[in-house]
Design a protein around this motif. Structure first.
Motif, PDB file in Angstrom:
ATOM      1  N   VAL A 134      14.613 -51.880 -17.372  1.00 24.42           N
ATOM      2  CA  VAL A 134      14.171 -52.804 -18.427  1.00 24.42           C
ATOM      3  C   VAL A 134      13.082 -52.116 -19.236  1.00 24.42           C
ATOM      4  O   VAL A 134      12.195 -51.466 -18.667  1.00 24.42           O
ATOM      5  N   GLU A 135      13.136 -52.265 -20.567  1.00 23.26           N
ATOM      6  CA  GLU A 135      12.098 -51.724 -21.446  1.00 23.26           C
ATOM      7  C   GLU A 135      11.509 -52.854 -22.281  1.00 23.26           C
ATOM      8  O   GLU A 135      12.233 -53.666 -22.864  1.00 23.26           O
ATOM      9  N   ILE A 136      10.176 -52.911 -22.337  1.00 24.79           N
ATOM     10  CA  ILE A 136       9.453 -53.885 -23.157  1.00 24.79           C
ATOM     11  C   ILE A 136       8.547 -53.109 -24.103  1.00 24.79           C
ATOM     12  O   ILE A 136       7.820 -52.205 -23.674  1.00 24.79           O
ATOM     13  N   LYS A 137       8.579 -53.460 -25.391  1.00 29.41           N
ATOM     14  CA  LYS A 137       7.774 -52.771 -26.401  1.00 29.41           C
ATOM     15  C   LYS A 137       6.627 -53.667 -26.851  1.00 29.41           C
ATOM     16  O   LYS A 137       6.807 -54.879 -27.054  1.00 29.41           O
ATOM     17  N   LEU A 138       5.448 -53.071 -27.031  1.00 24.55           N
ATOM     18  CA  LEU A 138       4.268 -53.792 -27.504  1.00 24.55           C
ATOM     19  C   LEU A 138       3.722 -53.107 -28.751  1.00 24.55           C
ATOM     20  O   LEU A 138       3.807 -51.879 -28.885  1.00 24.55           O
ATOM     21  N   ASN A 139       3.121 -53.887 -29.662  1.00 24.01           N
ATOM     22  CA  ASN A 139       2.440 -53.280 -30.798  1.00 24.01           C
ATOM     23  C   ASN A 139       0.988 -53.011 -30.425  1.00 24.01           C
ATOM     24  O   ASN A 139       0.562 -53.248 -29.284  1.00 24.01           O
ATOM     25  N   GLU A 140       0.220 -52.522 -31.375  1.00 23.21           N
ATOM     26  CA  GLU A 140      -1.149 -52.116 -31.075  1.00 23.21           C
ATOM     27  C   GLU A 140      -2.013 -53.275 -30.635  1.00 23.21           C
ATOM     28  O   GLU A 140      -2.983 -53.103 -29.901  1.00 23.21           O
ATOM     29  N   GLY A 175      -0.982 -55.700 -28.773  1.00 29.34           N
ATOM     30  CA  GLY A 175      -0.542 -56.182 -27.473  1.00 29.34           C
ATOM     31  C   GLY A 175       0.542 -57.227 -27.512  1.00 29.34           C
ATOM     32  O   GLY A 175       0.881 -57.800 -26.465  1.00 29.34           O
ATOM     33  N   PHE A 176       1.099 -57.481 -28.711  1.00 30.52           N
ATOM     34  CA  PHE A 176       2.170 -58.467 -28.818  1.00 30.52           C
ATOM     35  C   PHE A 176       3.523 -57.813 -28.503  1.00 30.52           C
ATOM     36  O   PHE A 176       3.761 -56.648 -28.815  1.00 30.52           O
ATOM     37  N   VAL A 177       4.386 -58.626 -27.910  1.00 32.11           N
ATOM     38  CA  VAL A 177       5.711 -58.134 -27.536  1.00 32.11           C
ATOM     39  C   VAL A 177       6.602 -58.064 -28.766  1.00 32.11           C
ATOM     40  O   VAL A 177       6.696 -59.046 -29.527  1.00 32.11           O
ATOM     41  N   LEU A 178       7.252 -56.910 -28.955  1.00 27.49           N
ATOM     42  CA  LEU A 178       8.185 -56.736 -30.063  1.00 27.49           C
ATOM     43  C   LEU A 178       9.607 -56.979 -29.573  1.00 27.49           C
ATOM     44  O   LEU A 178       9.902 -56.903 -28.381  1.00 27.49           O
ATOM     45  N   SER A 179      10.486 -57.272 -30.505  1.00 30.05           N
ATOM     46  CA  SER A 179      11.889 -57.441 -30.136  1.00 30.05           C
ATOM     47  C   SER A 179      12.459 -56.103 -29.699  1.00 30.05           C
ATOM     48  O   SER A 179      11.969 -55.037 -30.097  1.00 30.05           O
ATOM     49  N   ALA A 180      13.498 -56.148 -28.908  1.00 28.34           N
ATOM     50  CA  ALA A 180      14.068 -54.933 -28.340  1.00 28.34           C
ATOM     51  C   ALA A 180      14.575 -53.981 -29.410  1.00 28.34           C
ATOM     52  O   ALA A 180      14.545 -52.761 -29.235  1.00 28.34           O
ATOM     53  N   GLY A 181      15.051 -54.502 -30.541  1.00 29.16           N
ATOM     54  CA  GLY A 181      15.595 -53.658 -31.593  1.00 29.16           C
ATOM     55  C   GLY A 181      14.556 -53.119 -32.542  1.00 29.16           C
ATOM     56  O   GLY A 181      14.887 -52.372 -33.465  1.00 29.16           O
ATOM     57  N   HIS A 182      13.299 -53.485 -32.364  1.00 30.14           N
ATOM     58  CA  HIS A 182      12.228 -53.057 -33.265  1.00 30.14           C
ATOM     59  C   HIS A 182      11.753 -51.666 -32.868  1.00 30.14           C
ATOM     60  O   HIS A 182      11.331 -51.444 -31.733  1.00 30.14           O
TER      61      HIS A 182
END
Length: 682
Positions: free
Chosen positions: A590-596, A598-605
């Motif tokens: 599983v991969e989770i992306k965060l912006n600077e 700390g908010f969670v971004l969508s998987a395709g972002h």
């Protein structure tokens, strides 16, 4: 009744009578499937009938008179392949009137049936025979015996074979020229018709083990007499098996006499056999008769009976039966394998090195392990690593590595002995002892000494390693953060890569994956490496492959458990991705992306990604079977992901199993992934 030689005056008549009898039995011998070689066989018979050398001593091997030459080295072609069978007896000075040769200097054997030796005498003889460590000692022992049974005589020949066999020949072929051996063989030849069935069959097998010429008079008489006894149908199962072993050597698995043996064995119910007979039939089938699926019905009945008598088997029987099951590929006989493993627990301290090697190999073959068996190995192995045969120690490590069992007492003891004994190991044994350390991701307390020894061996014996063995060794080193920088340049060379090529099919995917991971390790963990790179044509795109793989697939049950919790935690399925392939060949569960912020971004972002979190959902198969220790291939994956900039969050099965409901799963995931933030409610 003493069985002694005939009077000297009957030499010529006896010779002619024996020649006629041999000719009459040629038809009978044809039933064994042997093709008569006229240049050899007929010339012997013509000499027998020639009558030009009356009264001259003759050779036991071919009845050639001493005025000519004896057949010394004769090679025959059998159905089962080529095998050198030789009689090195040359111009035996026997006369037809006496067993003795040089007056009283040669023993005068009498094979008695009327006055059999007592049980105590036989036992004493067997004990003295077993204590002989050379064929010369066996001959000395025979000098002290004037009257013996035919089985005792055969046992003496077997002991000589035990001591002298060296592959497909004898260490000292001249042992067959010794007067004592010649006198013993001469007496067996003369009295072949009066030998007991047990003595006859055992003597025949002993002669095959000594590589006597199959067309010698002694062998012809023993075979033809065995055929007559076989036709009567009165042999026991054990005797039939001994005869079968002899005919396998002489004729191979396709001979008619051997088929007759198997027909008689199948007429008897295995449940009525004693343990020794059961083991003997397994051995006969293992040696070639049962290979290829033949006699499977008989084998099934034998397996059923063997389960009921396993508790009475000694170490030799347990090891022998394990070896037979492997050779016969009896994968369906798991009840017997389990029963044998339980019995093996009692015998581990008493197994010889060879027997323990066979047992461990069989358990690996059938994929079976037993908690009690592992326990007794953990107590026994530390006491034998410095004294046992290198292959036995190696097989121990292979067993624990194959079964993913991390035993600190065993691994530490082997590591300690490796430092002192590795120079006497073959390159294969060196690699096979080190590979389990890498596979199970364990470094012993003396890891520095161990890997310095490995490096020294690589420096001195690099060219001795087979290419795949060398690659396996180097790959095992990087799994436990031991980097073979000095040797990687040779592995990446075009010459070495050509050596790895299989005939006509190229390099398999697992080998390419190992090369790729070695290359990735050099880039990520050894930035100072400046040697040649691995050509792109030898790299794989993913370490996750069907079958054997450098990654363990995620457990589907655990994944679904975590996925449902993440949906509730993050507010939707679109906020995390599954089975993400990274540029460095690893697949993320599983991969989770965060912006600077700390908010969670969508998987395709893909823009403004500040942090990537890799969830490793580690099921039981990613750990050793008996400890909560990650396998080496999972440890290096998580290590490399961290070097690539991922925040690795490990979610092991043993923590998830403690969570009784979804609410607690969500709370657990929040604490694992976002330990410093408050949880939002959706």
């Amino acid at each position: 009744m003493s069985l002694v030689a005939e009077a000297p005056g009957s030499a010529e008549s006896w010779t002619r009578a024996m020649a006629l009898k041999l000719i009459q039995r040629l038809k009978l011998l044809g039933q064994t499937g042997r093709q008569l070689h006229p240049p050899v066989g007929l010339s012997c018979f013509s000499r027998l009938l020639g009558g030009k050398s009356v009264g001259q001593p003759f050779c036991v091997a071919c009845l050639w008179r001493s005025g000519g030459r004896c057949c010394i080295q004769r090679k025959l072609q059998f159905d089962c392949g080529k095998m050198g069978l030789s009689t090195v007896v040359r111009d035996l000075p026997f006369t037809t009137g006496s067993v003795g040769l040089h007056r009283d200097s040669v023993p005068r054997f009498r094979l008695t049936q009327l006055h059999q030796p007592t049980d105590n005498e036989v036992q004493a003889f067997q004990e003295r025979l077993a204590s002989c460590s050379s064929s010369r000692q066996v001959l000395r022992l025979l000098h002290t015996v004037e009257i013996m049974s035919d089985t005792m005589a055969a046992a003496a020949l077997h002991r000589v074979a035990d001591l002298e066999q060296d592959g497909r020949s004898l260490k000292d072929p001249t042992v067959l020229e010794k007067d004592t051996i010649r006198a013993l063989c001469f007496q067996l030849e003369q009295d072949s018709g009066r030998l007991t069935a047990a003595g006859l069959i055992s003597a025949l097998l002993a002669c095959t083990r000594l590589y006597l010429d199959p067309w010698s008079t002694l062998m012809v008489r023993l075979v033809s007499e065995s055929q007559e006894r076989l036709d009567r149908g009165q042999m026991s199962v054990g005797q039939l098996c001994t005869l079968g072993q002899a005919m396998l050597v002489l004729e191979g698995p396709g001979c008619g006499m051997l088929e007759q043996v198997m027909e008689q064995i199948q007429k008897q119910e295995p449940v009525q056999w004693v343990l020794a007979d059961l083991i003997a039939v397994y051995r006969l089938l293992q040696d070639g008769v049962g290979v290829g699926g033949q006699y499977q019905g008989l084998l099934n009945a034998m397996h059923t009976h063997a389960v009921s008598v396993t508790s009475r088997m000694d170490p030799t029987a347990v090891s022998g039966l394990f070896g037979a099951l492997v050779k016969l590929n009896q994968n369906q006989a798991m009840p017997l394998v389990i029963s044998l493993c339980k019995q093996a627990v009692r015998h581990v301290p008493h197994f010889s090195d060879e027997e323990l090697t066979v047992v461990l190999g069989a358990l690996m073959h059938f994929g079976h392990s037993d908690h009690y068996f592992v326990g007794v190995l953990e107590r026994h192995v530390p006491t034998m690593t410095f004294t046992s045969h290198p292959e036995t120690v190696t097989k121990v490590m292979q067993y624990f590595g194959r079964r993913n069992i991390l035993s600190l007492p065993v691994f530490d003891a082997v590591a300690e002995s490796f430092v002192y004994r590795a120079d006497e190991y073959t390159t294969s044994q060196v690699a096979r002892q080190i590979m389990p350390f890498g596979k199970l991701g364990y470094l012993p307390p003396n890891a520095g000494e161990v890997f310095r020894k490995v490096e020294a061996i690589l420096h001195t014996r690099f060219s001795h390693f087979r290419p795949r063995t060398l690659l396996n060794l180097l790959h095992s080193c990087i799994l436990v953060e031991r980097f073979p920088v000095n040797f990687v340049s040779k592995v990446f060379s075009s010459f070495f890569l050509q050596q790895l090529q299989e005939q006509g099919v190229g390099i398999d995917r697992l080998t390419l994956a190992q090369l790729t991971q070695l290359y990735v390790t050099m880039k990520l963990e050894c930035p100072f490496y400046e040697g040649p790179k691995l050509l792109s044509s030898y790299r794989v795109k993913s370490f996750l492959m069907p079958g054997r793989s450098l990654e363990t697939p995620v457990d589907r049950h655990l994944y679904n458990y975590v996925k449902n919790g993440l949906v509730q935690l993050l507010g939707g399925r679109s906020y995390f991705a599954s089975k993400v392939l990274t540029p460095y060949c690893y697949t993320l569960d599983v991969e989770i992306k965060l912006n600077e912020e700390g908010f969670v971004l969508s998987a395709g972002h893909n823009d403004d990604v500040y942090k990537r979190i890799a969830l490793c959902i580690d099921g039981q198969k990613r750990f050793t079977t008996n400890k909560r220790q990650l396998l080496g291939k999972e440890a290096i994956k998580q290590r490399h992901l961290r070097l690539l900039g991922y925040e690795v969050v490990q979610i092991p099965y043993y923590e998830l199993e403690k969570l009784p409901n979804k609410t607690q799963v969500v709370e657990y995931l929040h604490q694992k992934i976002f330990p410093h933030s408050y949880r939002l409610s959706w």
